[in-house]
Design a protein around this motif. Structure first.
Motif, PDB file in Angstrom:
ATOM      1  N   THR A 170       0.812  -1.214   0.000  1.00  0.00           N
ATOM      2  CA  THR A 170       0.000   0.000   0.000  1.00  0.00           C
ATOM      3  C   THR A 170       0.848   1.267   0.000  1.00  0.00           C
ATOM      4  OG1 THR A 170      -0.153   0.039   2.429  1.00  0.00           O
ATOM      5  CG2 THR A 170      -1.839  -1.198   1.231  1.00  0.00           C
ATOM      6  N   ARG A 171       2.184   1.112   0.087  1.00  0.00           N
ATOM      7  CA  ARG A 171       3.064   2.291   0.121  1.00  0.00           C
ATOM      8  C   ARG A 171       4.274   2.105  -0.809  1.00  0.00           C
ATOM      9  NH1 ARG A 171       4.727   3.160   6.107  1.00  0.00           N
ATOM     10  NH2 ARG A 171       5.560   5.096   5.224  1.00  0.00           N
ATOM     11  N   PRO A 172       4.024   1.916  -2.092  1.00  0.00           N
ATOM     12  CA  PRO A 172       5.145   1.692  -3.024  1.00  0.00           C
ATOM     13  C   PRO A 172       6.070   2.901  -3.155  1.00  0.00           C
ATOM     14  CG  PRO A 172       3.113   2.038  -4.226  1.00  0.00           C
ATOM     15  CD  PRO A 172       2.732   1.921  -2.783  1.00  0.00           C
ATOM     16  N   ALA A 173       5.557   4.088  -2.849  1.00  0.00           N
ATOM     17  CA  ALA A 173       6.372   5.292  -2.982  1.00  0.00           C
ATOM     18  C   ALA A 173       7.512   5.341  -1.975  1.00  0.00           C
ATOM     19  CB  ALA A 173       5.494   6.538  -2.840  1.00  0.00           C
ATOM     20  N   THR A 174       7.443   4.482  -0.928  1.00  0.00           N
ATOM     21  CA  THR A 174       8.500   4.466   0.082  1.00  0.00           C
ATOM     22  C   THR A 174       9.621   3.492  -0.263  1.00  0.00           C
ATOM     23  OG1 THR A 174       7.341   2.783   1.389  1.00  0.00           O
ATOM     24  CG2 THR A 174       6.829   5.086   1.878  1.00  0.00           C
ATOM     25  N   ALA A 175       9.548   2.869  -1.439  1.00  0.00           N
ATOM     26  CA  ALA A 175      10.595   1.922  -1.849  1.00  0.00           C
ATOM     27  C   ALA A 175      11.947   2.634  -1.922  1.00  0.00           C
ATOM     28  CB  ALA A 175      10.252   1.301  -3.192  1.00  0.00           C
ATOM     29  N   THR A 176      12.958   2.000  -1.380  1.00  0.00           N
ATOM     30  CA  THR A 176      14.296   2.605  -1.370  1.00  0.00           C
ATOM     31  C   THR A 176      15.181   2.100  -2.499  1.00  0.00           C
ATOM     32  OG1 THR A 176      15.038   0.900   0.185  1.00  0.00           O
ATOM     33  CG2 THR A 176      14.232   2.982   1.115  1.00  0.00           C
ATOM     34  N   SER A 177      14.767   1.007  -3.158  1.00  0.00           N
ATOM     35  CA  SER A 177      15.553   0.490  -4.282  1.00  0.00           C
ATOM     36  C   SER A 177      14.645  -0.263  -5.239  1.00  0.00           C
ATOM     37  CB  SER A 177      16.679  -0.430  -3.789  1.00  0.00           C
ATOM     38  OG  SER A 177      16.143  -1.550  -3.117  1.00  0.00           O
ATOM     39  N   LEU A 178      15.065  -0.317  -6.489  1.00  0.00           N
ATOM     40  CA  LEU A 178      14.326  -1.043  -7.521  1.00  0.00           C
ATOM     41  C   LEU A 178      14.885  -2.455  -7.607  1.00  0.00           C
ATOM     42  CD1 LEU A 178      12.201  -0.866  -9.788  1.00  0.00           C
ATOM     43  CD2 LEU A 178      14.050  -0.145 -11.327  1.00  0.00           C
ATOM     44  N   VAL A 179      14.070  -3.432  -7.240  1.00  0.00           N
ATOM     45  CA  VAL A 179      14.524  -4.828  -7.199  1.00  0.00           C
ATOM     46  C   VAL A 179      14.330  -5.447  -8.587  1.00  0.00           C
ATOM     47  CG1 VAL A 179      14.279  -7.058  -6.062  1.00  0.00           C
ATOM     48  CG2 VAL A 179      13.831  -4.946  -4.786  1.00  0.00           C
ATOM     49  N   VAL A 180      15.428  -5.897  -9.183  1.00  0.00           N
ATOM     50  CA  VAL A 180      15.363  -6.474 -10.532  1.00  0.00           C
ATOM     51  C   VAL A 180      16.059  -7.835 -10.609  1.00  0.00           C
ATOM     52  CG1 VAL A 180      15.223  -4.202 -11.617  1.00  0.00           C
ATOM     53  CG2 VAL A 180      17.460  -5.249 -11.237  1.00  0.00           C
ATOM     54  N   ARG A 181      16.567  -8.325  -9.498  1.00  0.00           N
ATOM     55  CA  ARG A 181      17.299  -9.583  -9.505  1.00  0.00           C
ATOM     56  C   ARG A 181      16.449 -10.723  -8.939  1.00  0.00           C
ATOM     57  NH1 ARG A 181      23.397  -7.789  -7.448  1.00  0.00           N
ATOM     58  NH2 ARG A 181      23.823  -6.316  -9.148  1.00  0.00           N
ATOM     59  N   GLY A 182      16.999 -11.930  -9.019  1.00  0.00           N
ATOM     60  CA  GLY A 182      16.293 -13.093  -8.490  1.00  0.00           C
ATOM     61  C   GLY A 182      15.025 -13.373  -9.280  1.00  0.00           C
ATOM     62  N   ILE A 183      13.947 -13.631  -8.566  1.00  0.00           N
ATOM     63  CA  ILE A 183      12.678 -13.939  -9.213  1.00  0.00           C
ATOM     64  C   ILE A 183      12.167 -12.748 -10.025  1.00  0.00           C
ATOM     65  CG2 ILE A 183      11.314 -13.186  -7.226  1.00  0.00           C
ATOM     66  CD1 ILE A 183      10.539 -16.202  -9.507  1.00  0.00           C
ATOM     67  N   TYR A 184      12.604 -11.537  -9.658  1.00  0.00           N
ATOM     68  CA  TYR A 184      12.164 -10.339 -10.374  1.00  0.00           C
ATOM     69  C   TYR A 184      12.813 -10.200 -11.749  1.00  0.00           C
ATOM     70  CZ  TYR A 184       9.651  -8.730  -6.298  1.00  0.00           C
ATOM     71  OH  TYR A 184       8.737  -8.629  -5.270  1.00  0.00           O
ATOM     72  N   HIS A 185      13.732 -11.084 -12.054  1.00  0.00           N
ATOM     73  CA  HIS A 185      14.308 -11.120 -13.393  1.00  0.00           C
ATOM     74  C   HIS A 185      13.353 -11.808 -14.369  1.00  0.00           C
ATOM     75  CE1 HIS A 185      17.459 -11.098 -16.405  1.00  0.00           C
ATOM     76  NE2 HIS A 185      17.283 -12.389 -16.604  1.00  0.00           N
ATOM     77  N   HIS A 186      12.354 -12.518 -13.842  1.00  0.00           N
ATOM     78  CA  HIS A 186      11.418 -13.287 -14.664  1.00  0.00           C
ATOM     79  C   HIS A 186      10.007 -12.709 -14.648  1.00  0.00           C
ATOM     80  CE1 HIS A 186      14.564 -16.341 -14.952  1.00  0.00           C
ATOM     81  NE2 HIS A 186      14.687 -16.254 -13.635  1.00  0.00           N
ATOM     82  N   THR A 187       9.624 -12.048 -13.590  1.00  0.00           N
ATOM     83  CA  THR A 187       8.305 -11.437 -13.488  1.00  0.00           C
ATOM     84  C   THR A 187       8.390 -10.204 -12.592  1.00  0.00           C
ATOM     85  OG1 THR A 187       6.032 -11.701 -12.654  1.00  0.00           O
ATOM     86  CG2 THR A 187       7.729 -13.063 -11.637  1.00  0.00           C
ATOM     87  N   ARG A 188       7.645  -9.156 -12.933  1.00  0.00           N
ATOM     88  CA  ARG A 188       7.709  -7.942 -12.137  1.00  0.00           C
ATOM     89  C   ARG A 188       6.868  -8.041 -10.871  1.00  0.00           C
ATOM     90  NH1 ARG A 188       6.484  -4.833 -17.029  1.00  0.00           N
ATOM     91  NH2 ARG A 188       4.801  -3.757 -15.931  1.00  0.00           N
ATOM     92  N   ASN A 189       5.980  -9.031 -10.807  1.00  0.00           N
ATOM     93  CA  ASN A 189       5.083  -9.156  -9.659  1.00  0.00           C
ATOM     94  C   ASN A 189       5.000 -10.609  -9.176  1.00  0.00           C
ATOM     95  OD1 ASN A 189       3.709  -6.313  -9.529  1.00  0.00           O
ATOM     96  ND2 ASN A 189       3.629  -6.898 -11.684  1.00  0.00           N
ATOM     97  N   PRO A 190       6.082 -11.148  -8.655  1.00  0.00           N
ATOM     98  CA  PRO A 190       6.071 -12.554  -8.243  1.00  0.00           C
ATOM     99  C   PRO A 190       5.102 -12.852  -7.103  1.00  0.00           C
ATOM    100  CG  PRO A 190       8.055 -11.466  -7.479  1.00  0.00           C
ATOM    101  CD  PRO A 190       7.387 -10.514  -8.411  1.00  0.00           C
ATOM    102  N   MET A 191       4.924 -11.902  -6.185  1.00  0.00           N
ATOM    103  CA  MET A 191       4.007 -12.153  -5.072  1.00  0.00           C
ATOM    104  C   MET A 191       2.573 -12.289  -5.570  1.00  0.00           C
ATOM    105  SD  MET A 191       5.531  -9.548  -2.223  1.00  0.00           S
ATOM    106  CE  MET A 191       7.308  -9.230  -2.169  1.00  0.00           C
ATOM    107  N   TYR A 192       2.182 -11.428  -6.495  1.00  0.00           N
ATOM    108  CA  TYR A 192       0.826 -11.501  -7.036  1.00  0.00           C
ATOM    109  C   TYR A 192       0.656 -12.726  -7.939  1.00  0.00           C
ATOM    110  CZ  TYR A 192       1.076  -6.693  -5.413  1.00  0.00           C
ATOM    111  OH  TYR A 192       1.272  -5.570  -4.659  1.00  0.00           O
TER     112      TYR A 192
END
Length: 201
Positions: free
Chosen positions: A118-140
Motif C-alpha cells: 500500500t506504500r510503493p512510494a517508500t521503496a528505497t531500491s528497484l529490485v530487478v534480480r532473483g525472481i524479479y528477473h522473470h516477473t515484475r510481480n512474483p508475489m501476485y
C-alpha cells in the motif's frame, strides 16, 4: 418578413450565441462538443473511482476475499477431478505459488526495501534480480497460483471464473498505481526494467 426561430449555441468560453435554425455551420459542431463533454465527464468519474480504490485493499486481504467468494459460489458446472491424485496436484500448484511469493519477499529483504504493497512510494531500491528477473510481480503471481489451486480443488467452473476478475482488479487497482509510483521514483531505470520484464509472465 417573418423572423426565423433561433437557437442558442454555447461557445467554449461559456457564452450563448443566438443562431438561426437554418444555419448549417453549427449542428455538427454542437453535437461534437456535447459528445466530447460527456466523454470527458465519464473519463473523469472513472479516474476518480480508480483513485479511490487504488492501493486501498492489501493484496493478501483481496486473496482471502476471493478465496471465500469462490468457495461460496454455486456449482453451476462441475469440473472433472484427477482421481486420487487430485488433492496432491492442487497442493503442488499451491506450494509453487507460495514458493514464488516467498522468493519475492526474500528478494525485497535482500534489497532492504519495503514489502508494504500500500506504500510503493517508500521503496528505497528497484529490485530487478532473483525472481524479479522473470516477473515484475512474483508475489501476485504466487497469489494467482494459490487461487488456481483452490479453484481446482473446489472443482467448479464458477470458482475458476473468478481468476480473471482477480487479475483484472490487481492490475487496475494495485499494480498500475504501484508502477506509477515506481516510475516517479526511479524514472528511466523503471522504464527500462518494465520494457525487459513482463508484468505477470
Amino acid at each position: 418578413m417573418i423572423p426565423l426561430p433561433v437557437k442558442q449555441v454555447w461557445c467554449r468560453f461559456g457564452q450563448a450565441i443566438p443562431v438561426p435554425w437554418n444555419d448549417a455551420r453549427f449542428p455538427s459542431r454542437v453535437v461534437s462538443m456535447s459528445g466530447e463533454s460527456a466523454m470527458g465527464s465519464t473519463e473523469h468519474s472513472q479516474k476518480q473511482t480508480r483513485s479511490k480504490l487504488a492501493l486501498k485493499v492489501p493484496p493478501l486481504i483481496l486473496l482471502a476475499v476471493f478465496a471465500a467468494v469462490m468457495a461460496l459460489l454455486p456449482e453451476v458446472v462441475a469440473l472433472p477431478r484427477l482421481g486420487s491424485w487430485h488433492v496432491w496436484w492442487c497442493l503442488v500448484i499451491a506450494l509453487l505459488g507460495v514458493s514464488i511469493c516467498l522468493a519475492g519477499v526474500f528478494a525485497f529483504r535482500q534489497a532492504r526495501t519495503t514489502v508494504d504493497p500500500t506504500r510503493p512510494a517508500t521503496a528505497t531500491s528497484l529490485v530487478v534480480r532473483g525472481i524479479y528477473h522473470h516477473t515484475r510481480n512474483p508475489m501476485y503471481l504466487g497469489f494467482l497460483l494459490a487461487l488456481l489451486a483452490w479453484a481446482l480443488y473446489l472443482a467448479k467452473l464458477s470458482a475458476l471464473a473468478g481468476l480473471p476478475l482477480f487479475v483484472w482488479y490487481l492490475t487496475v487497482f494495485q499494480i498500475k498505481p504501484e508502477e506509477s509510483a515506481l516510475r516517479e521514483r526511479f524514472g528511466g531505470d523503471f522504464d527500462a526494467y518494465a520494457a525487459a520484464v513482463r508484468r505477470w509472465l
